[in-house]
Design a protein around this motif. Structure first.
Motif, mmCIF file in Angstrom:
data_model
loop_
_atom_site.group_PDB
_atom_site.id
_atom_site.type_symbol
_atom_site.label_atom_id
_atom_site.label_comp_id
_atom_site.label_asym_id
_atom_site.label_seq_id
_atom_site.Cartn_x
_atom_site.Cartn_y
_atom_site.Cartn_z
ATOM 1 N N ASN A 1 8.795 -3.608 -24.167
ATOM 2 C CA ASN A 1 9.556 -4.464 -23.245
ATOM 3 C C ASN A 1 9.432 -5.947 -23.567
ATOM 4 O O ASN A 1 10.283 -6.737 -23.170
ATOM 5 C CB ASN A 1 9.092 -4.206 -21.814
ATOM 6 N N TYR A 2 8.372 -6.346 -24.274
ATOM 7 C CA TYR A 2 8.173 -7.758 -24.588
ATOM 8 C C TYR A 2 8.564 -8.105 -26.025
ATOM 9 O O TYR A 2 8.266 -9.207 -26.488
ATOM 10 C CB TYR A 2 6.718 -8.155 -24.357
ATOM 11 N N TYR B 1 2.702 -9.251 -29.887
ATOM 12 C CA TYR B 1 2.704 -10.710 -30.013
ATOM 13 C C TYR B 1 2.313 -11.157 -31.419
ATOM 14 O O TYR B 1 2.825 -12.143 -31.944
ATOM 15 C CB TYR B 1 1.741 -11.300 -28.979
ATOM 16 N N ASP C 1 3.947 -2.135 -25.252
ATOM 17 C CA ASP C 1 5.050 -2.982 -24.793
ATOM 18 C C ASP C 1 5.014 -4.381 -25.390
ATOM 19 O O ASP C 1 5.995 -5.122 -25.283
ATOM 20 C CB ASP C 1 5.024 -3.073 -23.263
ATOM 21 N N ALA C 2 3.918 -4.742 -26.019
ATOM 22 C CA ALA C 2 3.806 -6.076 -26.613
ATOM 23 C C ALA C 2 3.349 -5.983 -28.062
ATOM 24 O O ALA C 2 2.544 -5.128 -28.424
ATOM 25 C CB ALA C 2 2.812 -6.921 -25.811
ATOM 26 N N SER D 1 1.207 -9.157 -19.231
ATOM 27 C CA SER D 1 1.647 -10.337 -19.972
ATOM 28 C C SER D 1 2.295 -9.913 -21.272
ATOM 29 O O SER D 1 2.185 -8.762 -21.692
ATOM 30 C CB SER D 1 0.467 -11.279 -20.273
ATOM 31 N N HIS D 2 2.969 -10.857 -21.933
ATOM 32 C CA HIS D 2 3.632 -10.578 -23.193
ATOM 33 C C HIS D 2 2.634 -10.420 -24.340
ATOM 34 O O HIS D 2 3.016 -10.081 -25.452
ATOM 35 C CB HIS D 2 4.629 -11.690 -23.535
ATOM 36 N N ARG E 1 9.449 -9.838 -15.866
ATOM 37 C CA ARG E 1 9.773 -8.679 -16.691
ATOM 38 C C ARG E 1 8.971 -7.458 -16.262
ATOM 39 O O ARG E 1 9.495 -6.345 -16.198
ATOM 40 C CB ARG E 1 9.508 -8.996 -18.174
#
Length: 273
Positions: free
Chosen positions: A166-167, A144, A141-142, A9-10, A42
């Motif tokens: 990636n996020y 948030y 990759d995140a 997940s993001h 993604r």
């Protein structure tokens, strides 16, 4: 057919996807039929970059049997609450494996539990390449909660290059450009992990991959981001720093790495034996 479900997940990133891809690539090379299950489009695109061409997106752990059929086998890499679904999976599927949630985790039904210290690193990182002198930072990759921006004083202390996740959002990248000498796109992940002389990361999966590739690795231990135990990483000669502590990171950068008690090995197929 073997289905591998990696929770993505993001907010949590792609660590579970990265270690899952490592295993699936090994199994596929042996001629095994496999299918990756992830939570978003993604993640599927990244899986293809990692060498896994076949994937399906599902909403969550309770939807595995919407894809897998009776007689198939599944691997579950997730800390989601299955709301009792696991018992059905153990009844319907030939074999069920799941990654342990903690050191005291034990089988609940007939599933097999993969221990916390099971390290899965893709074979590509064992192919040593010439190093370029750079300090590469990869949070994960995140981001948030915008952890990087929240610690901008830390990054202003060092001359680091940033590997974007990636996020990461485009507007966020504009703010990050003010803190780092260079920004690298997520698609450069493999090349940079293999070619960078020093890597600072809050991703334990990345720390293991970078160590295998021959880099000097500093792992920043942050709450809610620990896929592997700090003591396990340290046993492989990875330096551990708790949080964004300038002095501690600077000390490691200017000294030798801790002694490695053991070496990260290539994936053993027997983990699914």
């Amino acid at each position: 057919m073997l289905y591998y479900y990696a929770n993505t997940s993001h907010k949590m990133g792609l660590e579970r996807l990265r270690r899952g891809a490592a295993l699936l690539n090994r199994l596929n090379a042996k001629g095994e039929k496999t299918q990756l299950l992830v939570n978003d489009f993604r993640a599927g695109l990244v899986a293809r970059e990692l060498g896994v061409s076949e994937y399906v997106t599902i909403e969550g752990i309770q939807d595995i049997d919407a894809i897998a059929e009776n007689g198939d086998s599944i691997v579950i890499d997730s800390v989601e609450d299955d709301h009792g679904r696991l018992v059905k999976y153990c009844q319907d599927f030939k074999q069920v494996w799941r990654f342990a949630h903690d050191e005291n985790d034990a089988p609940v039904h007939s599933e097999k539990v993969i221990p916390l210290d099971t390290v899965l690193v893709d074979d590509t990182f064992f192919e040593k390449e010439p190093k370029e002198e750079r300090v590469l930072f990869f949070l994960g990759d995140a981001d948030y909660d915008k952890t990087i921006l929240g610690n901008k004083d830390f990054f202003k202390t060092f001359d680091m290059e940033l590997l974007l996740g990636n996020y990461f959002f485009v507007k966020y990248e504009d703010d990050l450009a003010k803190l780092f000498s260079t920004l690298h796109e997520p698609e450069e992940y493999e090349d940079l992990i293999k070619s960078s002389s020093t890597i600072v990361t809050a991703s334990s999966q990345t720390a293991l991959e970078a160590k295998v590739a021959g880099a000097k690795v500093i792992y920043l231990a942050l709450p809610e981001r620990e896929l592997y135990d700090k003591k396990l990483l340290e046993s492989y000669g990875i330096a551990i720093v708790d949080g964004f502590k300038n002095d501690d990171v600077n000390e490691v950068l200017s000294t030798h790495l801790p002694h490695a008690d053991k070496t990260i090995e290539r994936i053993e197929d027997i983990i699914l034996g």
